[in-house]
Design a protein around this motif. Structure first.
Motif, PDB file in Angstrom:
ATOM      1  N   ALA A   1      29.350  44.947 -54.113  1.00  0.00           N
ATOM      2  CA  ALA A   1      30.767  44.636 -53.936  1.00  0.00           C
ATOM      3  C   ALA A   1      31.497  45.767 -53.220  1.00  0.00           C
ATOM      4  O   ALA A   1      32.385  45.530 -52.383  1.00  0.00           O
ATOM      5  N   GLN A   2      31.119  46.992 -53.525  1.00  0.00           N
ATOM      6  CA  GLN A   2      31.754  48.144 -52.871  1.00  0.00           C
ATOM      7  C   GLN A   2      31.489  48.157 -51.368  1.00  0.00           C
ATOM      8  O   GLN A   2      32.383  48.461 -50.568  1.00  0.00           O
ATOM      9  N   ALA A   3      30.277  47.819 -50.978  1.00  0.00           N
ATOM     10  CA  ALA A   3      29.933  47.792 -49.557  1.00  0.00           C
ATOM     11  C   ALA A   3      30.702  46.686 -48.837  1.00  0.00           C
ATOM     12  O   ALA A   3      31.186  46.868 -47.715  1.00  0.00           O
ATOM     13  N   TYR A   4      30.785  45.543 -49.472  1.00  0.00           N
ATOM     14  CA  TYR A   4      31.500  44.401 -48.895  1.00  0.00           C
ATOM     15  C   TYR A   4      32.964  44.755 -48.622  1.00  0.00           C
ATOM     16  O   TYR A   4      33.478  44.536 -47.531  1.00  0.00           O
ATOM     17  N   VAL A   5      33.617  45.308 -49.628  1.00  0.00           N
ATOM     18  CA  VAL A   5      35.047  45.596 -49.462  1.00  0.00           C
ATOM     19  C   VAL A   5      35.276  46.712 -48.447  1.00  0.00           C
ATOM     20  O   VAL A   5      36.318  46.761 -47.786  1.00  0.00           O
ATOM     21  N   ALA A   6      34.311  47.615 -48.284  1.00  0.00           N
ATOM     22  CA  ALA A   6      34.484  48.722 -47.337  1.00  0.00           C
ATOM     23  C   ALA A   6      34.721  48.220 -45.919  1.00  0.00           C
ATOM     24  O   ALA A   6      35.569  48.756 -45.187  1.00  0.00           O
ATOM     25  N   LEU A   7      33.984  47.197 -45.504  1.00  0.00           N
ATOM     26  CA  LEU A   7      34.183  46.679 -44.151  1.00  0.00           C
ATOM     27  C   LEU A   7      35.544  46.019 -44.003  1.00  0.00           C
ATOM     28  O   LEU A   7      36.158  46.081 -42.932  1.00  0.00           O
TER      29      LEU A   7
END
Length: 398
Positions: free
Chosen positions: A309-315
């Motif tokens: 989830a953290q990677a997804y929101v980063a973009l």
């Protein structure tokens, strides 16, 4: 180096008042770099991040990209080693000419990446590495979305204060930047609650025999054990605790590997009723959280964890800053990131300064518990998917 490249055809024009207007700036994709572990012991986490990048990139580009241009993501493998991560970032900046950087999993690698990004003045949006000092160096090109190591246990402290009220605690942690940072902070927080820390000890990650450490824990006989490590060590520690019949009233993992499905696979029946600090769950009332969870599950046939989830929101955070930037330069993107103020499926994102930290997002944390091989959110009560089980029953009753 292994590179994964996600790229959709660049849209060269947009319709304005019914006619095609070719954008002068739409000469190619906007290039973003990411450095994550794709091989080595941490590869599973890197795979989750890579999957989430793919979903977010696809969604952003299908929605029109940014300023009429698609986003292109270049991913480099850090192998879980700081020196490799450092070299990977230097390549992305010097050879690939990325505009902005993201990624990082382990704190040690993230810290190394951040130093390079700051030196080259490339905006770095990190989303998983948690050691406090990453945002305590005064680096003005480094922005962190995720909670810091010293804040992982905020939800746990609330549970201790209102429910468990332990008199004694033991803190064990892997001897890494992440483990030491969180271990030190949690021990101090326990003392602040009036809970005596009867044991605080580090260990080397990757051990196959934790029984000497567990015998020390058994001798100390604490009400609470707080353990900080990644998934392989986490599973082995609780499994060997069962073998030695060591059962404190409360056993809590400090994030890391204790909230992952692999933990249950490694720990087996010993995982039952183990608690863990956690940073995100799809059941939380954040816009798009459930939709993201279902899309990830359908595409990759496994549930996403907070790392994903953290990677997804980063973009999405990067795309938001790119849209608001006065021009597509590193300095302008950095300036736009300082003004980020957005709701997301991971919670509210706003980079602030407090204490020693700069450009750090500030979010709550939560407590989960393994119940019947499922990780249930149990604290705070208003977000609980199941009631908590406390104290933890003896092994013979699980």
């Amino acid at each position: 180096m292994k590179r994964a490249l996600f790229f959709l055809v660049v849209v060269l024009g947009v319709v304005v008042n019914g006619s095609l207007c070719v954008l002068a700036s739409a000469e190619g994709p906007i290039v973003i770099g990411a450095v994550i572990p794709l091989t080595g012991e941490l590869a599973k986490f890197g795979e989750m991040q890579k999957h989430s990048y793919a979903l977010a990139l696809e969604e952003i580009n299908e929605a029109g990209g940014v300023k009429g241009r698609k986003l292109e993501l270049l991913i480099e493998d850090d192998t879980g080693r700081p020196e490799v991560g450092r070299s990977a970032v230097e390549k992305l900046i010097s050879k690939d000419n990325i505009l902005v950087l993201t990624g990082g999993y382990s704190s040690s690698v993230t810290y190394a990446i951040a130093g390079v990004a700051q030196n080259f003045k490339v905006p770095y949006v990190t989303h998983t590495g948690a050691a406090d000092k990453i945002t305590e160096m005064g680096w003005d090109y480094v922005f962190r979305i995720n909670q810091t190591a010293s804040e992982y246990f905020k939800g746990v402290l609330s549970f201790l204060k209102e429910v468990a009220k332990p008199k004694t605690a033991a803190v064990i942690f892997e001897n890494t930047l992440f483990g030491q940072s969180q271990g030190k902070s949690f021990a101090a927080a326990c003392e602040g609650l009036g809970c005596k820390v009867v044991m605080k000890e580090g260990f080397e990650s990757g051990s196959v025999d934790f029984k000497p450490l567990i015998m020390k824990l058994k001798s100390a006989n604490p009400d609470l054990v707080y353990a900080i490590c990644y998934v392989m060590d986490a599973g082995l520690i609780v499994r060997q605790s069962k073998e030695l019949n060591f059962c404190p009233k409360l056993f809590v993992g400090g994030g890391g590997g204790f909230a992952l499905p692999e933990f249950v696979k490694n720990a087996g029946s010993a995982a039952e009723y183990i608690y863990s600090a956690t940073l995100w769950q799809e059941s939380l009332p954040f816009p798009g959280a459930k939709e993201y969870y279902q899309k990830y599950l359908k595409r990759f046939n496994e549930p996403p964890q907070f790392v994903a989830a953290q990677a997804y929101v980063a973009l999405y955070v990067i795309a938001d800053a790119l849209r608001r930037a006065s021009e597509l330069t590193r300095e302008s993107v950095r300036e736009a990131l300082t003004k980020t103020d957005m709701n997301s499926m991971y919670g509210h994102i706003k980079f602030v300064s407090y204490g020693k930290k700069t450009q750090q997002n500030l979010l709550p944390t939560y407590v989960g518990q393994w119940q019947h091989e499922k990780f249930e959110l149990v604290w705070p009560k208003e977000y609980a998917t199941k009631p908590f089980v406390y104290p933890i029953p003896p092994w013979s009753q699980r």
